[in-house]
Scaffold this motif. Structure first.
Motif, PDB file in Angstrom:
ATOM      1  N   VAL A  12       0.813  -1.354   0.233  1.00 26.69           N
ATOM      2  CA  VAL A  12      -0.203  -0.125  -0.261  1.00 26.69           C
ATOM      3  C   VAL A  12       0.721   1.270  -0.309  1.00 26.69           C
ATOM      4  O   VAL A  12       1.556   1.641   0.619  1.00 26.69           O
ATOM      5  CB  VAL A  12      -1.293  -0.011   1.339  1.00 26.69           C
ATOM      6  CG1 VAL A  12      -1.495   1.291   1.308  1.00 26.69           C
ATOM      7  CG2 VAL A  12      -1.947  -0.814   1.187  1.00 26.69           C
ATOM      8  N   ASP A  15      -2.247   6.148   0.951  1.00 27.28           N
ATOM      9  CA  ASP A  15      -3.815   5.829   1.899  1.00 27.28           C
ATOM     10  C   ASP A  15      -4.964   6.396   1.245  1.00 27.28           C
ATOM     11  O   ASP A  15      -5.452   6.255   2.196  1.00 27.28           O
ATOM     12  CB  ASP A  15      -3.026   6.987   3.454  1.00 27.28           C
ATOM     13  CG  ASP A  15      -4.630   7.138   4.944  1.00 27.28           C
ATOM     14  OD1 ASP A  15      -5.141   5.953   4.721  1.00 27.28           O
ATOM     15  OD2 ASP A  15      -5.469   7.786   5.630  1.00 27.28           O
ATOM     16  N   SER A  16      -4.967   6.471  -0.178  1.00 19.89           N
ATOM     17  CA  SER A  16      -6.367   6.559  -0.185  1.00 19.89           C
ATOM     18  C   SER A  16      -7.810   5.210   0.320  1.00 19.89           C
ATOM     19  O   SER A  16      -6.951   4.593   0.580  1.00 19.89           O
ATOM     20  CB  SER A  16      -5.729   6.569  -1.753  1.00 19.89           C
ATOM     21  OG  SER A  16      -6.863   7.021  -2.816  1.00 19.89           O
ATOM     22  N   PHE A  17      -8.382   5.605  -0.918  1.00 23.65           N
ATOM     23  CA  PHE A  17     -10.043   4.922  -0.080  1.00 23.65           C
ATOM     24  C   PHE A  17      -9.809   3.721  -1.435  1.00 23.65           C
ATOM     25  O   PHE A  17     -10.002   2.884  -1.083  1.00 23.65           O
ATOM     26  CB  PHE A  17     -11.248   5.873  -0.535  1.00 23.65           C
ATOM     27  CG  PHE A  17     -12.145   4.910  -0.645  1.00 23.65           C
ATOM     28  CD1 PHE A  17     -13.281   4.181   0.679  1.00 23.65           C
ATOM     29  CD2 PHE A  17     -12.639   4.098  -2.253  1.00 23.65           C
ATOM     30  CE1 PHE A  17     -14.176   2.536   0.171  1.00 23.65           C
ATOM     31  CE2 PHE A  17     -13.502   3.758  -2.053  1.00 23.65           C
ATOM     32  CZ  PHE A  17     -14.180   2.701  -1.062  1.00 23.65           C
ATOM     33  N   GLU A  19      -6.950   2.212  -2.758  1.00 24.18           N
ATOM     34  CA  GLU A  19      -5.930   1.187  -2.313  1.00 24.18           C
ATOM     35  C   GLU A  19      -6.845   0.249  -1.574  1.00 24.18           C
ATOM     36  O   GLU A  19      -7.886  -0.423  -0.522  1.00 24.18           O
ATOM     37  CB  GLU A  19      -5.009   1.955  -0.971  1.00 24.18           C
ATOM     38  CG  GLU A  19      -3.963   3.357  -1.794  1.00 24.18           C
ATOM     39  CD  GLU A  19      -3.211   2.234  -2.825  1.00 24.18           C
ATOM     40  OE1 GLU A  19      -2.903   1.038  -3.214  1.00 24.18           O
ATOM     41  OE2 GLU A  19      -2.539   3.087  -3.184  1.00 24.18           O
ATOM     42  N   ASN A  22      -7.510  -0.373   2.078  1.00 22.19           N
ATOM     43  CA  ASN A  22      -8.485   0.945   2.731  1.00 22.19           C
ATOM     44  C   ASN A  22      -9.896   1.130   3.303  1.00 22.19           C
ATOM     45  O   ASN A  22     -10.243   1.685   3.495  1.00 22.19           O
ATOM     46  CB  ASN A  22      -8.125   2.085   1.827  1.00 22.19           C
ATOM     47  CG  ASN A  22      -6.310   2.299   2.447  1.00 22.19           C
ATOM     48  OD1 ASN A  22      -5.960   1.205   2.997  1.00 22.19           O
ATOM     49  ND2 ASN A  22      -5.976   2.870   1.464  1.00 22.19           N
ATOM     50  N   TYR A  23     -11.171   0.272   2.314  1.00 21.81           N
ATOM     51  CA  TYR A  23     -12.334   0.524   2.394  1.00 21.81           C
ATOM     52  C   TYR A  23     -13.065  -0.112   3.946  1.00 21.81           C
ATOM     53  O   TYR A  23     -14.043   0.187   4.703  1.00 21.81           O
ATOM     54  CB  TYR A  23     -13.269  -0.475   1.553  1.00 21.81           C
ATOM     55  CG  TYR A  23     -12.768  -1.893   1.879  1.00 21.81           C
ATOM     56  CD1 TYR A  23     -13.636  -2.565   2.558  1.00 21.81           C
ATOM     57  CD2 TYR A  23     -11.935  -2.612   1.100  1.00 21.81           C
ATOM     58  CE1 TYR A  23     -13.059  -3.772   3.030  1.00 21.81           C
ATOM     59  CE2 TYR A  23     -11.712  -4.339   1.079  1.00 21.81           C
ATOM     60  CZ  TYR A  23     -12.053  -4.658   2.097  1.00 21.81           C
ATOM     61  OH  TYR A  23     -11.617  -5.892   1.728  1.00 21.81           O
ATOM     62  N   LYS A  24     -11.953  -0.808   4.152  1.00 23.61           N
ATOM     63  CA  LYS A  24     -12.510  -0.983   6.043  1.00 23.61           C
ATOM     64  C   LYS A  24     -11.850  -0.447   7.630  1.00 23.61           C
ATOM     65  O   LYS A  24     -13.184  -0.735   7.661  1.00 23.61           O
ATOM     66  CB  LYS A  24     -10.684  -1.864   6.280  1.00 23.61           C
ATOM     67  CG  LYS A  24     -11.051  -2.839   5.576  1.00 23.61           C
ATOM     68  CD  LYS A  24     -10.160  -3.967   6.253  1.00 23.61           C
ATOM     69  CE  LYS A  24      -9.050  -5.534   5.696  1.00 23.61           C
ATOM     70  NZ  LYS A  24     -10.520  -6.338   5.901  1.00 23.61           N
ATOM     71  N   ARG A  25     -12.216   1.049   6.322  1.00 20.00           N
ATOM     72  CA  ARG A  25     -12.475   2.630   7.778  1.00 20.00           C
ATOM     73  C   ARG A  25     -13.978   2.998   7.135  1.00 20.00           C
ATOM     74  O   ARG A  25     -14.600   3.247   8.559  1.00 20.00           O
ATOM     75  CB  ARG A  25     -11.528   3.967   7.123  1.00 20.00           C
ATOM     76  CG  ARG A  25      -9.945   3.591   7.288  1.00 20.00           C
ATOM     77  CD  ARG A  25      -9.116   5.240   7.055  1.00 20.00           C
ATOM     78  NE  ARG A  25      -9.692   4.725   5.770  1.00 20.00           N
ATOM     79  CZ  ARG A  25      -8.312   5.658   4.831  1.00 20.00           C
ATOM     80  NH1 ARG A  25      -7.932   6.147   5.366  1.00 20.00           N
ATOM     81  NH2 ARG A  25      -8.735   5.293   3.487  1.00 20.00           N
TER      82      ARG A  25
END
Length: 442
Positions: A12, A15-17, A19, A22-25
Motif C-alpha cells: 500500500v 492512504d487512499s480509499f 488502495e 482501505n475500505y475497512k474504515r
C-alpha cells in the motif's frame, strides 16, 4: 476469509480509499454507529439522573425553608415574598422531574428502539450490516485487486531482469579491460548480455500489457466501489439525521425557557415580590402587636351585692338569656354542666391589681404609699390534693387544663365562687378546671 489474493502481499503506497483494504474504515463506521447510539443513550441517561437529583434537592430546600419562614419572626407581605422563593423551587422541581421523564421515556427509548432496528446482531458476533458492508466492498474490489497483484508480480519480474541485464553488462565491460582477456570467455559474457536484454524486453512487454489491462479495469472498479460506498453513505446519513432529530428533541425538553409554565413561575414570583408593601406590613404589625390593638380600658364599676367583689377587666359577658346553675346537668345528660368562668377564676392563674381608692392614702398605687403599683399581693397558702377526673374535659382557653376520665392529677387551689379549681397535671402543666368534673382520691 475467502479470496484469490493475499492483502499482505500488496504494498500500500498511499492512504487512499482506492488502495486495497482501505475500505475497512468505511466498514468500521457501521460498528461505530451502533457504539455511538449506546454512548448517546448513556449521555441522556446521565443527564436524566442530574435532572432528578436537582429536582429532589430543590424540593427539600423549599420544604425546609418554608418551615423556617413560617416559624420565624417575618410577617406580612414580605413573608409571602420570601415564601414565594420556596414555591418557585417546588414548581421548578416539578418541571425538572418532567424533563427527566421526557428524556428517559421519549428520547432514550427512541434511541434504543432505533438502534435495535438498525443494527442486527449475529449469532457469531458482530452486526449483520457490518458483514454486508465488508462483503460488498470485497466483491467490488476483488477483480481489480487480483489484476493489481498480477501487475505487481510482473513488475518484480521485470525489475529482476533489469538487474540481471545490468550485472551481465558490467561483467562484460570488466572482462574487456583485463589484460589476459580470453576470447571464449568474452564471447560467453556477450551472449549472456544479449540474453538478459531479451529477457528485459520480454518482461517489460508483459508488465506494460498487464498494467494496461489494470487501467482498463479502473473505471469499472471505481464504479463498483462507488456504488457500495454510496450504499453505506446513505446508511450513515440516516444515523446522522436521526441523531440530529433526537438532539433537537432533547434540546426542546431541556429548554425550559420555551415552556410557558416555566415563565409563569417567575412571573408569579416577580409579582409576589413586587407586591411587598412596607407600609401595609407596618400597619398590620401596629394593629396586631402595637398601639393599634384594642384595649379594654378601666372604667368605673359599681359594687355588686351578688358577687361581693370588684369585677375584673377579663370578665366575659354573660348570656343575655337563661341561667345555668353550677353543677346541675341538663335533662338526660350524665356529664355535669361546665361552670361559667369569670375573672375571679382566671385571677388564680393571672393576678390583676385591684386599684380601689379606699385602700390607698396619698399614693393611689400602694397601700402604704410606696412600692411598685404592679406588684402582686401575697399568694395564699398552696394546697396539694390528689384528684381523679370523672369525665373528659377539653380546655376552651389557654389557661384551662384538658384531661380524660380516670386521669389523676393534683389540685393546688381551692374552688372559687364560680366552681373552678386550679390544678397541675403529671407533665407539670397548670391551669383551671371545673371542680365538679373531679373527685378527691381518698
Amino acid at each position: 476469509m475467502s479470496g484469490t489474493y493475499d492483502d499482505s502481499m500488496i504494498d500500500v503506497s498511499s492512504d487512499s480509499f482506492w488502495e486495497v483494504g482501505n475500505y475497512k474504515r468505511t466498514v468500521r463506521r457501521v460498528d461505530d454507529g451502533s457504539r455511538l447510539c449506546t454512548d448517546l443513550m448513556n449521555c441522556i441517561h446521565e443527564r436524566a439522573r442530574i435532572e432528578k437529583a436537582y429536582a429532589q434537592q430543590l424540593t427539600e430546600w423549599g420544604k425546609r425553608w418554608r418551615q423556617l419562614i413560617e416559624k420565624g419572626p417575618q410577617y406580612g407581605t414580605l413573608e409571602r415574598a420570601w415564601a414565594a422563593l420556596c414555591t418557585e423551587a417546588e414548581k421548578v422541581s416539578e418541571l425538572h422531574m418532567e424533563v427527566k421523564a421526557a428524556l428517559m421515556g421519549e428520547d432514550y427509548e427512541k434511541l434504543k428502539n432505533w438502534q435495535r432496528e438498525s443494527y442486527h446482531k449475529q449469532m457469531i458476533g458482530g452486526f449483520k450490516e457490518t458483514k454486508e458492508a465488508e462483503d460488498g466492498f470485497r466483491k467490488a474490489q476483488k477483480p481489480w485487486a487480483k489484476k493489481l497483484k498480477e501487475v505487481e508480480t510482473l513488475k518484480k519480474v521485470y525489475h529482476t531482469a533489469c538487474k540481471e541485464e545490468k550485472l551481465a553488462t558490467s561483467r562484460e565491460t570488466n572482462s574487456k579491460l583485463e589484460s589476459n582477456n580470453n576470447p571464449e570467455v568474452q564471447k560467453k559474457l556477450q551472449e549472456k548480455v544479449e540474453k538478459c536484454q531479451q529477457e528485459v524486453q520480454k518482461t517489460k512487454e508483459r508488465y506494460e500489457k498487464s498494467l494496461q489491462e489494470l487501467e482498463k479495469l479502473n473505471p469499472q472498479y471505481m464504479e463498483n466501489m462507488e456504488q457500495v460506498f454510496e450504499q453505506w453513505q446513505q446508511f450513515e446519513d440516516k444515523r446522522i439525521c436521526f441523531f440530529k432529530e433526537v438532539l433537537l428533541e432533547v434540546k426542546q425538553h431541556l429548554d425550559l425557557s420555551s415552556n410557558h409554565r416555566y415563565r409563569e413561575v417567575y412571573q408569579t414570583l416577580e409579582d409576589t415580590i413586587s407586591g411587598t408593601d412596607a407600609e401595609e406590613d407596618l400597619k398590620w404589625f401596629r394593629s396586631n402587636h402595637g398601639p393599634g390593638m384594642p384595649m379594654n380600658w378601666p372604667q368605673f364599676e359599681d359594687w355588686s351585692v351578688d358577687l361581693n367583689r370588684t369585677l375584673s377587666r377579663r370578665e366575659k359577658k354573660k348570656p343575655s338569656e337563661g341561667i345555668t346553675l353550677t353543677g346541675i346537668s341538663p335533662a338526660g345528660s350524665d356529664q355535669p354542666v361546665q361552670p361559667a368562668k369569670t375573672s375571679s377564676s382566671a385571677s388564680s392563674m393571672e393576678k390583676t391589681p385591684d386599684w380601689s381608692d379606699e385602700d390607698t392614702v396619698g399614693n393611689p398605687f400602694s397601700a402604704n404609699g410606696e412600692g411598685n403599683p404592679f406588684e402582686e399581693e401575697p399568694a395564699s397558702p398552696v394546697i396539694s390534693v390528689p384528684v381523679r377526673a370523672l369525665y373528659d374535659y377539653e380546655g376552651q382557653e389557654q389557661d384551662e387544663l384538658s384531661f380524660k376520665a380516670g386521669e389523676e392529677f393534683t389540685k393546688i387551689g381551692e374552688e372559687d365562687d364560680q366552681g373552678w379549681c386550679k390544678g397541675r397535671l403529671k407533665d407539670g402543666q397548670t391551669g383551671l378546671y371545673p371542680a365538679n368534673y373531679v373527685e378527691d382520691i381518698q
